[in-house]
Design an enzyme around this catalytic site. Sequence first.
Site, PDB file in Angstrom:
ATOM      1  N   ARG A  76     -77.569  25.926  24.075  1.00 62.89           N
ATOM      2  CA  ARG A  76     -78.497  24.791  24.154  1.00 62.89           C
ATOM      3  C   ARG A  76     -77.672  23.533  24.377  1.00 62.89           C
ATOM      4  O   ARG A  76     -76.785  23.222  23.592  1.00 62.89           O
ATOM      5  CB  ARG A  76     -79.315  24.647  22.872  1.00 62.89           C
ATOM      6  CG  ARG A  76     -80.198  25.839  22.538  1.00 62.89           C
ATOM      7  CD  ARG A  76     -81.131  25.509  21.373  1.00 62.89           C
ATOM      8  NE  ARG A  76     -81.722  26.688  20.785  1.00 62.89           N
ATOM      9  CZ  ARG A  76     -82.808  27.302  21.250  1.00 62.89           C
ATOM     10  NH1 ARG A  76     -83.408  26.820  22.323  1.00 62.89           N
ATOM     11  NH2 ARG A  76     -83.295  28.378  20.647  1.00 62.89           N
ATOM     12  N   HIS A  97     -76.704  24.141   9.144  1.00 67.55           N
ATOM     13  CA  HIS A  97     -76.623  25.082  10.264  1.00 67.55           C
ATOM     14  C   HIS A  97     -75.306  25.847  10.320  1.00 67.55           C
ATOM     15  O   HIS A  97     -75.184  26.820  11.067  1.00 67.55           O
ATOM     16  CB  HIS A  97     -76.832  24.305  11.575  1.00 67.55           C
ATOM     17  CG  HIS A  97     -77.109  25.157  12.766  1.00 67.55           C
ATOM     18  ND1 HIS A  97     -76.174  25.390  13.749  1.00 67.55           N
ATOM     19  CD2 HIS A  97     -78.217  25.845  13.137  1.00 67.55           C
ATOM     20  CE1 HIS A  97     -76.695  26.161  14.685  1.00 67.55           C
ATOM     21  NE2 HIS A  97     -77.933  26.457  14.342  1.00 67.55           N
ATOM     22  N   HIS A 132     -74.880  34.172  22.275  1.00 71.26           N
ATOM     23  CA  HIS A 132     -75.094  33.127  21.277  1.00 71.26           C
ATOM     24  C   HIS A 132     -73.775  32.604  20.709  1.00 71.26           C
ATOM     25  O   HIS A 132     -73.754  31.636  19.955  1.00 71.26           O
ATOM     26  CB  HIS A 132     -75.972  33.692  20.148  1.00 71.26           C
ATOM     27  CG  HIS A 132     -76.528  32.677  19.220  1.00 71.26           C
ATOM     28  ND1 HIS A 132     -76.142  32.580  17.892  1.00 71.26           N
ATOM     29  CD2 HIS A 132     -77.447  31.697  19.399  1.00 71.26           C
ATOM     30  CE1 HIS A 132     -76.792  31.597  17.302  1.00 71.26           C
ATOM     31  NE2 HIS A 132     -77.593  31.043  18.201  1.00 71.26           N
TER      32      HIS A 132
END
Length: 705
Positions: free
Chosen positions: A390, A607, A450
């Site tokens: 992202r 996170h 990822h």
Amino acid sequence: MKETASRETHVKETANHYLNRELSWMEFNRRVLEEAQDPTTPLLERMKFLSIVSSNLDEFMSVRVAGVVDQIKAGYTKKDFTGYTPAGLFKRIMKRGAKLVAEQYKTYRELSRALGKEGIHFIEYEDLNITQRKAMDEYFHNFMFPVLTPMAVDQARPFPLVHSQGVYLAVVLMKEEYEEGLENEEEPYFAILEVPSNLSRFIEVPVRTNSKKREYILMEELIEQHIHTLFSGYNAVSVQAFRLTRNSDLILNEEEAEDLLEEIELQLRRRRWGTPVRLEVQKGIHPYALAQLLDEFEVTDNIFEIDGPLDLSYLMKLAGSLKGYDQLRYAPIQQAYPAELDEAADIFGKLRQRDVLVYHPYESFDAVTDFICQAAYDPEVLAIKMTLYRVSGNSPLIQALARAAESGMQVTVVVELKARFDEERNIAWARKLEQAGCHVVYGLVGLKTHAKITLVVRQEQDGLRRYIHVGTGNYNDSTAKLYTDIGLFTTDKDIGEDASALFNEVTGYSAPHNWKAFGVAPSDMMDKLIGKLRREAENAAQGKPARIVAKFNSLSNQRMVDELYLASQAGVKIELIVRGVCCLKPGVPGLSENITVISIVDRFLEHSRIFYFENGGEPEIYISSADWMTRNLTRRVELMCPVFDTSIQETLINILQLSLRDNVKARRLQPNGLYERVQAGPDEPLRSQFEAMRISSWKTTAPEA
């Protein structure tokens, strides 16, 4: 890459041992709502949290609940490992969801009153004075009317496409000649109207000069007052809002797709017609309008009647747009540039001397940007390889990579096109990078990439040297100001060789690598983690030091939960810091009495993924991109990287200790799946995120938990 082989565990499986993933997620969103309710949180920040509750619920409904609905429609009745059938789980989700939404809007009304006391008012058209009405009428006719498109529904005009999560108005009409109170057997007319998403949802109403008061009216309120201009010859019997959520999960047949980018573009277009999953309607909606909506969308069990404005996510933008109310916000964070790299004209020279850890958002993401930008302009750099999951809307990293490729460097970028809800943006970046001459790879069939890693290969006097950055979060300069994440810069030889091998696997046909340092999913990360959990259990059985501290976003993989149970039963002290979903039940006698689980929800989104293993007194510490979820460990390319530098190990231990000592924003998970706030008791209040803002508090030795 091959999926890890299964292992047998010795936990007697019973549904009572586990918490359900979806219900655990709902408890997480309730914790977010609690931040909106907390009177110690600045008022405009509370509005943001309320907005996040809405956004979270939208994604949950469009993906997770949509999956449950699909199972029900397919006739699937088997129970999951937590003991729920799809139908039973759906019923429980709806019950909890209704309570959550009711509490959400109760909080909205409370915040509206609190904002009113600060001079910020949401008002209705009928409360406007003559001057204000004139201004709003002009605004409607000049800026809104040309954009609006009324869409009638009748035999000649079928129900138009309703976009997922757009706000619409359902309009029930009668012809003007109909006189109220007279017998009329004619069926009403029905139309819908989309509230434009490309105009501001909230409109500021002019107030008297020098007035400190701010007044706002919602767009749908203004449309309702002028609905007669859109349906001449008809009277509007009712005008009420509704909102539809569709199944937004992409279903890709990657193995048969000739071009993955084109296949994803096709599926993104199909997403517009996803199966309806949830219908939100304004409280008191006209029965005829509701009947029309139910007949069209065929949603019978997932209807929410909303007592307030639909879709509160607009509050995020409103809170950010208000000027002159700094006292109602958190003070801006003063991000530090990492001291180890500060004012370094030559980042590579610094990294040759030592590894460097960066802790976002307390330390600036500029260090990562500078690393890549310096590489892009360095004539000694031969190659840059990077993963992108992202990326921000105007990322300087994209510009740097494009520049490097244009100058003749070998630039390889693994762009994950399947990053949910960022697919279109990533497609645009992929095309831009390809045009600049970068080698763009879309990852492996069936797996999302990822992992967060950058490899820079540089020609130096003593030969080629690899410079590596491994992170727990995305290469996104915007979210790096809002999320807590870890980044490690290193030139370690084993890590460098593994980094090269990882990119070769993702971009080529290399066989699975015998990793020297990394744990990589789906090939061996789960096996390595389980091996470390079992080693701690063996050490505990032998009376050696045994402890596990793990910080991640979610824990839902049954095998990992079972292995943690076994380690607990062997006497290992296990402390988990899990922000969101947790399927493990802590503190159950005979099962998990040595396990504690806390969740921290505060100003920044927790996170980072950090794993600590005592290892008999010789601690091992890893950072990772992976949560302990099935999708991360079996269906994604993920990375777990060891930290060898002892001073950085100490820093990571201090970060974990800060979280474990939090007694202000930490909640402790109970065996019943509910969370209770950690009480300070005789200790001084400690808020881990605010303590971390004082930089030195996590770069020096922290007291034991």
